[in-house]
Design a protein around this motif. Structure first.
Motif, short mmCIF file in Angstrom:
data_model
loop_
_atom_site.label_atom_id
_atom_site.label_comp_id
_atom_site.label_asym_id
_atom_site.label_seq_id
_atom_site.Cartn_x
_atom_site.Cartn_y
_atom_site.Cartn_z
N GLU A 83 0.83 -1.20 0.00
CA GLU A 83 0.00 0.00 0.00
C GLU A 83 0.86 1.26 0.00
O GLU A 83 0.54 2.25 -0.67
CB GLU A 83 -0.92 0.00 1.23
CG GLU A 83 -1.91 1.14 1.28
CD GLU A 83 -3.01 1.03 0.24
OE1 GLU A 83 -3.71 2.05 0.01
OE2 GLU A 83 -3.17 -0.06 -0.34
N THR A 84 1.97 1.21 0.74
CA THR A 84 2.88 2.36 0.77
C THR A 84 3.49 2.60 -0.60
O THR A 84 3.62 3.75 -1.05
CB THR A 84 3.99 2.13 1.81
OG1 THR A 84 3.40 1.96 3.11
CG2 THR A 84 4.95 3.32 1.86
N THR A 86 2.10 1.75 -3.44
CA THR A 86 1.01 2.21 -4.31
C THR A 86 0.75 3.71 -4.12
O THR A 86 0.57 4.44 -5.09
CB THR A 86 -0.28 1.42 -4.03
OG1 THR A 86 -0.04 0.03 -4.28
CG2 THR A 86 -1.42 1.91 -4.91
N GLN A 87 0.73 4.13 -2.86
CA GLN A 87 0.44 5.54 -2.57
C GLN A 87 1.66 6.44 -2.70
O GLN A 87 1.53 7.65 -2.77
CB GLN A 87 -0.16 5.66 -1.17
CG GLN A 87 -1.49 4.95 -0.99
CD GLN A 87 -2.31 5.53 0.14
OE1 GLN A 87 -2.09 6.65 0.59
NE2 GLN A 87 -3.29 4.77 0.59
N GLY A 88 2.84 5.83 -2.71
CA GLY A 88 4.06 6.61 -2.84
C GLY A 88 4.41 7.42 -1.62
O GLY A 88 5.21 8.36 -1.68
N SER A 89 3.82 7.04 -0.47
CA SER A 89 4.07 7.77 0.77
C SER A 89 3.66 6.91 1.96
O SER A 89 2.77 6.07 1.85
CB SER A 89 3.28 9.09 0.79
OG SER A 89 3.35 9.70 2.06
N ARG A 90 4.33 7.18 3.11
CA ARG A 90 3.95 6.48 4.35
C ARG A 90 2.91 7.26 5.15
O ARG A 90 2.51 6.84 6.23
CB ARG A 90 5.19 6.27 5.22
CG ARG A 90 6.27 5.39 4.59
CD ARG A 90 7.39 5.12 5.58
NE ARG A 90 8.47 4.35 4.98
CZ ARG A 90 9.52 4.89 4.38
NH1 ARG A 90 9.61 6.22 4.30
NH2 ARG A 90 10.47 4.13 3.87
N GLU A 91 2.49 8.38 4.60
CA GLU A 91 1.56 9.25 5.34
C GLU A 91 0.29 8.52 5.75
O GLU A 91 -0.24 8.73 6.84
CB GLU A 91 1.21 10.47 4.48
CG GLU A 91 0.26 11.43 5.14
CD GLU A 91 -0.08 12.60 4.24
OE1 GLU A 91 -1.28 12.88 4.05
OE2 GLU A 91 0.86 13.23 3.72
N TRP A 92 -0.22 7.64 4.90
CA TRP A 92 -1.49 6.95 5.18
C TRP A 92 -1.41 6.09 6.44
O TRP A 92 -2.43 5.85 7.09
CB TRP A 92 -1.87 6.07 3.98
CG TRP A 92 -1.03 4.83 3.87
CD1 TRP A 92 0.20 4.72 3.30
CD2 TRP A 92 -1.35 3.53 4.37
NE1 TRP A 92 0.68 3.44 3.41
CE2 TRP A 92 -0.26 2.68 4.06
CE3 TRP A 92 -2.43 2.99 5.04
CZ2 TRP A 92 -0.23 1.34 4.40
CZ3 TRP A 92 -2.41 1.64 5.38
CH2 TRP A 92 -1.32 0.83 5.06
N MET A 96 -5.18 8.28 7.75
CA MET A 96 -5.98 7.84 6.62
C MET A 96 -7.08 8.87 6.35
O MET A 96 -7.64 9.43 7.30
CB MET A 96 -6.59 6.46 6.90
CG MET A 96 -5.56 5.35 6.93
SD MET A 96 -6.29 3.68 6.98
CE MET A 96 -7.00 3.67 8.61
N THR A 100 -11.98 7.04 3.73
CA THR A 100 -11.41 5.71 3.55
C THR A 100 -12.49 4.63 3.70
O THR A 100 -13.26 4.64 4.66
CB THR A 100 -10.29 5.44 4.57
OG1 THR A 100 -9.23 6.38 4.35
CG2 THR A 100 -9.75 4.01 4.43
N SER A 158 -7.15 5.56 11.95
CA SER A 158 -5.76 5.74 11.57
C SER A 158 -4.86 5.07 12.61
O SER A 158 -5.26 4.90 13.78
CB SER A 158 -5.43 7.23 11.49
OG SER A 158 -6.22 7.88 10.51
#
Length: 258
Positions: A83-84, A86-92, A96, A100, A158
């Motif tokens: 998922e990280t 896919t999203q290109g970031s660890r922010e999620w 979230m 979501t 989150s």
């Protein structure tokens, strides 16, 4: 119902649908929690002497939860990495979006974790049947954890994936210890488990810092803030109880040895 049960075997098809997904109704959670507490009280009152339990029950139970915890850890880690990417970031991981949807493999392991909390009631029943004393920490923890895991899914909370990784990781070690004890092997690292549990709670509080930053800086905030407040209070109480348990158990033993 059949379709919902089939989704348990297919992480990609998982979807949390209140009142439709098995054990997703609040009334079911409430009844299970009350039933657990009533059963514990009744068994504690009635089982004044140890009740014979087949020798394989405890080892099988502990080994199953050890392996399940390992599978949950590995499954969650895989989905978090994917998922990280896919999203290109660890922010999620820390925040979230509020919109979501609780579906797919990334939430599948949270659901399996939630279901496992009901199975862990057996921990208490085995202790009661052996006529062993129950601590407030033990009963409180087992009674409230299902609600915490339920809120993860119900509110798309989150930070749940980080919590799942740390908790399932500690549980691999804990249930391995219980399994070894149940077959007559008594490792010398019981205190290490308690220390890992305390570190786990401290880590969970540290993750609140990036959550708070995103919650304030993002116009829409983060998903599951209310559930996270409940989780934070619960973890704080557990941290206090575990520190008390550690001090009472291990420091008293040190005094006796000296």
């Amino acid at each position: 119902m059949i379709q919902s049960l089939r989704s348990l075997l297919n992480p990609q098809a998982f979807s949390w649908i209140p009142h439709k997904t098995p054990l997703s109704a609040p009334v079911t959670l409430a009844c299970a929690t009350v039933g657990y507490l009533v059963s514990v009280a009744f068994l504690s009152w009635s089982c004044r002497k140890p009740v014979p339990v087949p020798k394989l029950v405890a080892p099988a139970h502990n080994l199953f939860l050890c392996l399940l915890s390992l599978v949950m850890f590995a499954g969650t880690l895989k989905e978090v990495i994917q998922e990280t990417a896919t999203q290109g970031s660890r922010e999620w991981l820390f925040c979230m979006p509020k919109e979501t949807r609780v579906q797919g493999a990334v939430f599948y392991w949270s659901y399996i974790y939630y279901l496992s909390k009901y199975w862990e009631f057996v921990d208490t029943f085995l202790l009661v049947l052996k006529a062993k004393p129950l601590s407030f920490l033990h009963v409180f923890h087992h009674a409230v954890v299902p609600t915490m895991a339920f809120l993860w899914l119900e509110a798309a909370q989150s930070l749940q994936h980080l919590a799942l990784l740390t908790n399932s990781g500690v549980h691999v070690l804990m249930y391995l210890y219980y399994f070894l004890c149940s077959i007559g092997i008594y490792p010398g690292w019981k205190q290490l488990i308690t220390q890992c549990q305390i570190v786990q709670f401290v880590f969970s509080f540290s993750t609140l810092l990036p959550f708070a930053y995103y919650q304030v800086s993002k116009p829409q905030g983060c998903a599951g803030a209310g559930a996270l407040l409940f989780n934070g209070i619960f973890n704080l109480l557990l941290l206090i109880l575990f520190i008390q348990f550690s001090s009472r158990t291990y420091k008293s033993k040190q005094r006796k040895t000296t």
